[in-house]
Write a protein that holds these residues in place. Structure first.
Motif, mmCIF file in Angstrom:
data_model
loop_
_atom_site.group_PDB
_atom_site.id
_atom_site.type_symbol
_atom_site.label_atom_id
_atom_site.label_comp_id
_atom_site.label_asym_id
_atom_site.label_seq_id
_atom_site.Cartn_x
_atom_site.Cartn_y
_atom_site.Cartn_z
ATOM 1 N N PRO A 183 0.818 -1.228 0.000
ATOM 2 C CA PRO A 183 0.000 0.000 0.000
ATOM 3 C C PRO A 183 0.845 1.268 0.000
ATOM 4 C CG PRO A 183 -0.837 -1.585 1.596
ATOM 5 C CD PRO A 183 0.502 -2.078 1.167
ATOM 6 N N LEU A 184 1.926 1.257 0.817
ATOM 7 C CA LEU A 184 2.820 2.420 0.874
ATOM 8 C C LEU A 184 3.491 2.646 -0.468
ATOM 9 C CD1 LEU A 184 4.738 4.542 2.129
ATOM 10 C CD2 LEU A 184 6.185 2.635 2.852
ATOM 11 N N PHE A 185 4.119 1.590 -0.989
ATOM 12 C CA PHE A 185 4.854 1.733 -2.234
ATOM 13 C C PHE A 185 3.948 2.141 -3.384
ATOM 14 C CE2 PHE A 185 7.980 -1.528 -0.371
ATOM 15 C CZ PHE A 185 8.756 -0.516 0.159
ATOM 16 N N LEU A 186 2.801 1.489 -3.494
ATOM 17 C CA LEU A 186 1.900 1.789 -4.598
ATOM 18 C C LEU A 186 1.377 3.212 -4.507
ATOM 19 C CD1 LEU A 186 0.588 0.554 -7.092
ATOM 20 C CD2 LEU A 186 -1.338 -0.145 -5.659
ATOM 21 N N GLY A 187 1.020 3.635 -3.272
ATOM 22 C CA GLY A 187 0.510 4.993 -3.096
ATOM 23 C C GLY A 187 1.541 6.049 -3.453
ATOM 24 N N VAL A 188 2.778 5.859 -2.976
ATOM 25 C CA VAL A 188 3.834 6.829 -3.257
ATOM 26 C C VAL A 188 4.156 6.865 -4.747
ATOM 27 C CG1 VAL A 188 6.279 7.358 -2.877
ATOM 28 C CG2 VAL A 188 4.831 6.701 -0.955
ATOM 29 N N VAL A 189 4.258 5.683 -5.362
ATOM 30 C CA VAL A 189 4.611 5.615 -6.784
ATOM 31 C C VAL A 189 3.523 6.255 -7.642
ATOM 32 C CG1 VAL A 189 4.935 4.043 -8.730
ATOM 33 C CG2 VAL A 189 6.114 3.611 -6.581
ATOM 34 N N LEU A 190 2.262 5.932 -7.368
ATOM 35 C CA LEU A 190 1.178 6.497 -8.167
ATOM 36 C C LEU A 190 1.069 8.006 -7.962
ATOM 37 C CD1 LEU A 190 -1.613 3.772 -7.829
ATOM 38 C CD2 LEU A 190 -0.055 4.198 -9.738
ATOM 39 N N ALA A 191 1.276 8.478 -6.717
ATOM 40 C CA ALA A 191 1.243 9.913 -6.463
ATOM 41 C C ALA A 191 2.342 10.625 -7.248
ATOM 42 C CB ALA A 191 1.389 10.193 -4.971
ATOM 43 N N THR A 192 3.535 10.017 -7.272
ATOM 44 C CA THR A 192 4.646 10.598 -8.029
ATOM 45 C C THR A 192 4.361 10.588 -9.520
ATOM 46 O OG1 THR A 192 6.187 9.793 -6.337
ATOM 47 C CG2 THR A 192 7.128 10.475 -8.427
ATOM 48 N N LEU A 193 3.779 9.492 -10.007
ATOM 49 C CA LEU A 193 3.472 9.388 -11.427
ATOM 50 C C LEU A 193 2.428 10.426 -11.841
ATOM 51 C CD1 LEU A 193 3.932 7.829 -14.048
ATOM 52 C CD2 LEU A 193 2.173 6.206 -13.326
ATOM 53 N N ILE A 194 1.403 10.596 -11.017
ATOM 54 C CA ILE A 194 0.363 11.589 -11.325
ATOM 55 C C ILE A 194 0.938 13.000 -11.278
ATOM 56 C CG2 ILE A 194 -1.783 12.618 -10.486
ATOM 57 C CD1 ILE A 194 -2.576 9.790 -9.504
ATOM 58 N N ALA A 195 1.760 13.274 -10.251
ATOM 59 C CA ALA A 195 2.362 14.609 -10.132
ATOM 60 C C ALA A 195 3.255 14.907 -11.327
ATOM 61 C CB ALA A 195 3.154 14.714 -8.834
ATOM 62 N N SER A 196 4.044 13.934 -11.742
ATOM 63 C CA SER A 196 4.932 14.161 -12.889
ATOM 64 C C SER A 196 4.132 14.384 -14.156
ATOM 65 C CB SER A 196 5.883 12.969 -13.063
ATOM 66 O OG SER A 196 5.173 11.805 -13.452
ATOM 67 N N GLY A 197 3.015 13.635 -14.313
ATOM 68 C CA GLY A 197 2.165 13.836 -15.483
ATOM 69 C C GLY A 197 1.546 15.217 -15.517
ATOM 70 N N LEU A 198 1.087 15.692 -14.341
ATOM 71 C CA LEU A 198 0.490 17.030 -14.273
ATOM 72 C C LEU A 198 1.523 18.119 -14.541
ATOM 73 C CD1 LEU A 198 -1.895 16.596 -11.197
ATOM 74 C CD2 LEU A 198 -2.504 16.650 -13.628
ATOM 75 N N LEU A 205 11.584 0.722 -3.087
ATOM 76 C CA LEU A 205 10.685 1.754 -3.610
ATOM 77 C C LEU A 205 11.171 2.268 -4.952
ATOM 78 C CD1 LEU A 205 8.246 3.514 -3.327
ATOM 79 C CD2 LEU A 205 9.515 5.053 -1.843
ATOM 80 N N GLN A 206 12.474 2.446 -5.092
ATOM 81 C CA GLN A 206 13.023 2.912 -6.369
ATOM 82 C C GLN A 206 12.740 1.895 -7.483
ATOM 83 O OE1 GLN A 206 14.896 5.639 -7.416
ATOM 84 N NE2 GLN A 206 14.762 6.752 -5.493
ATOM 85 N N MET A 207 12.968 0.610 -7.204
ATOM 86 C CA MET A 207 12.735 -0.427 -8.199
ATOM 87 C C MET A 207 11.250 -0.564 -8.527
ATOM 88 S SD MET A 207 15.673 -1.714 -9.036
ATOM 89 C CE MET A 207 17.338 -2.032 -8.447
ATOM 90 N N ALA A 208 10.404 -0.471 -7.498
ATOM 91 C CA ALA A 208 8.962 -0.580 -7.730
ATOM 92 C C ALA A 208 8.485 0.536 -8.645
ATOM 93 C CB ALA A 208 8.218 -0.542 -6.395
ATOM 94 N N ARG A 209 8.968 1.744 -8.397
ATOM 95 C CA ARG A 209 8.565 2.855 -9.262
ATOM 96 C C ARG A 209 9.103 2.669 -10.670
ATOM 97 N NH1 ARG A 209 10.898 8.022 -7.266
ATOM 98 N NH2 ARG A 209 12.660 7.389 -8.549
ATOM 99 N N PHE A 210 10.319 2.171 -10.767
ATOM 100 C CA PHE A 210 10.949 1.908 -12.059
ATOM 101 C C PHE A 210 10.053 1.012 -12.918
ATOM 102 C CE2 PHE A 210 14.044 -0.412 -14.710
ATOM 103 C CZ PHE A 210 14.792 0.632 -15.211
ATOM 104 N N VAL A 211 9.569 -0.089 -12.323
ATOM 105 C CA VAL A 211 8.736 -1.034 -13.068
ATOM 106 C C VAL A 211 7.357 -0.450 -13.344
ATOM 107 C CG1 VAL A 211 7.649 -3.313 -12.977
ATOM 108 C CG2 VAL A 211 9.988 -3.013 -12.147
ATOM 109 N N ILE A 212 6.748 0.195 -12.339
ATOM 110 C CA ILE A 212 5.399 0.725 -12.509
ATOM 111 C C ILE A 212 5.364 1.841 -13.545
ATOM 112 C CG2 ILE A 212 3.566 2.019 -11.331
ATOM 113 C CD1 ILE A 212 4.155 0.356 -8.838
ATOM 114 N N VAL A 213 6.417 2.673 -13.573
ATOM 115 C CA VAL A 213 6.471 3.728 -14.584
ATOM 116 C C VAL A 213 6.549 3.121 -15.981
ATOM 117 C CG1 VAL A 213 7.956 5.536 -15.527
ATOM 118 C CG2 VAL A 213 7.399 5.539 -13.111
ATOM 119 N N LEU A 214 7.309 2.036 -16.126
ATOM 120 C CA LEU A 214 7.394 1.384 -17.430
ATOM 121 C C LEU A 214 6.048 0.840 -17.874
ATOM 122 C CD1 LEU A 214 10.763 -0.583 -17.248
ATOM 123 C CD2 LEU A 214 10.248 1.390 -18.666
ATOM 124 N N VAL A 215 5.253 0.328 -16.913
ATOM 125 C CA VAL A 215 3.964 -0.279 -17.254
ATOM 126 C C VAL A 215 2.898 0.779 -17.479
ATOM 127 C CG1 VAL A 215 2.122 -1.791 -16.430
ATOM 128 C CG2 VAL A 215 4.515 -2.414 -16.039
#
Length: 359
Positions: A95-110, A334-344
């Protein structure tokens, strides 16, 4: 003032001489960046050298098969990050990793959308250029999805520099990192059998097979899937010697840099203030996430900052290793999780935001 006749003089050089000059200049720039401790020097160096040659009229171009092979190698490099311990660490705190990664992805997109709205860069290009982490993969995929890879690379690697400098500066408030250096590079390690031939085969089959599929980004995604399956099923271990990575980085850097023209370079210069502002906002947003994470999840401030830092994974790992108080496993998971999630999720998010901007 630039000499308008300079491009014409460069074009008069034969292809072998153009490649010779490009290779020498790439080696000099990359060597200088490595000496200064700059992240991604083996990619940025050839790219900068190719930009210099491109804006001065170079006609040399990287053959498409070489570019595809380089994408396959990068795909295998990405797959090496998908290790069982990383997956286990992600599942423990998903939950922590997914929330942080998605928040970062949304912020970067905006933020990318903001850069596009300001008119500094085209919408799709701005969104891809703002995607956090996986810089080389993002550049390749942006090119596959129709964005301007030249300007995406400009945004991505400028952010890598800013992130690495900010992480090092923040870390110095907590620990002395002056004695921490990157481990020496073994350029020509002993090639393992069957790991090395299998890795090369996966890279080539995945990249060229993905190209045949004609699906955007498949030349990068197919090697990732094949290599991850090969590694996670226990069939073997991937091996990517440094000389192969350097050649692949050079092929990608040259492909992108040689496409630069003087008008494109001028455009990038005009967009610089907006791009820097977007980068600083993203770093600030991620630091804010770290401030929230630290007390809630029981990690120290430096661990939280490094874990949420949007890019520069190699330098973040070196800085994190300098302090015994830092939870290195937490940072890298967390870095690796974001790496993969951003690719997907990066491609659909970029297309969604860019599509809404066009609308």
């Amino acid at each position: 003032m630039s000499d308008p006749a300079m491009p014409a003089r460069f074009e008069k050089l034969s292809a072998p001489w153009q490649w010779c000059l490009l290779f020498v200049l790439s080696a000099l720039v990359a060597g200088g960046l490595e000496f200064l401790g700059m992240p991604a020097a083996l990619l940025i160096g050839p790219m900068v050298a190719a930009v210099v040659c491109g804006v001065n009229g170079a006609s040399a171009r990287v053959p498409e098969p070489a570019y595809l092979a380089a994408q396959g190698v990068i795909g295998c490099l990405v797959a090496m990050a998908i290790a069982p311990q990383v997956i286990a660490g992600f599942l423990e705190r998903w939950p922590l990793f997914l929330g942080v990664v998605l928040a970062t992805l949304i912020a970067s997109g905006l933020l990318g959308a903001m850069v596009g709205r300001w008119g500094a860069l085209p919408g799709t290009t701005a969104v891809w250029g703002s995607a956090p982490g996986a810089a080389s993969a993002m550049v390749v995929m942006a090119d596959a999805f129709g964005a301007d890879a030249r300007l995406v690379a400009f945004m991505q690697y400028l952010r890598v520099i800013f992130v690495s400098l900010s992480a090092a500066l923040f870390a110095r408030l907590f620990v002395d990192t002056s004695g921490v250096v990157a481990p020496p590079i073994d350029w020509f390690p002993t090639l393992r059998l069957p790991d090395f031939p299998a890795t090369v085969a996966i890279a080539l089959v995945g990249a060229f097979g993905g190209r045949v599929m004609r699906f955007p980004g498949a030349a990068l995604l197919m090697p990732i899937l094949l290599a991850a399956a090969y590694q996670l099923t226990g069939l073997g271990t991937l091996q990517l010697p440094e000389w192969l990575l350097a050649a692949s980085y050079a092929a990608i850097g040259w492909t992108i840099g040689l496409k630069f023209t003087r008008p494109i370079l001028a455009h990038a210069g005009r967009a610089l203030p907006h791009v820097v502002l977007a980068i600083l906002l993203l770093i600030g947003f991620c630091a804010g996430l770290g401030v929230i994470m630290a007390p809630v999840f029981g990690v120290d401030a430096l661990t939280a900052f490094l874990a949420t830092s949007p890019g520069g994974m190699d330098s973040v790992a070196i800085i994190a290793a300098a302090s015994r108080s830092v939870d290195l496993s937490f940072v890298m998971t967390l870095q690796m999780a974001r790496f993969v999630i951003v690719l997907v999720f990066g491609p659909p998010v970029a297309r969604l935001i860019a599509g809404r901007m066009k609308g």
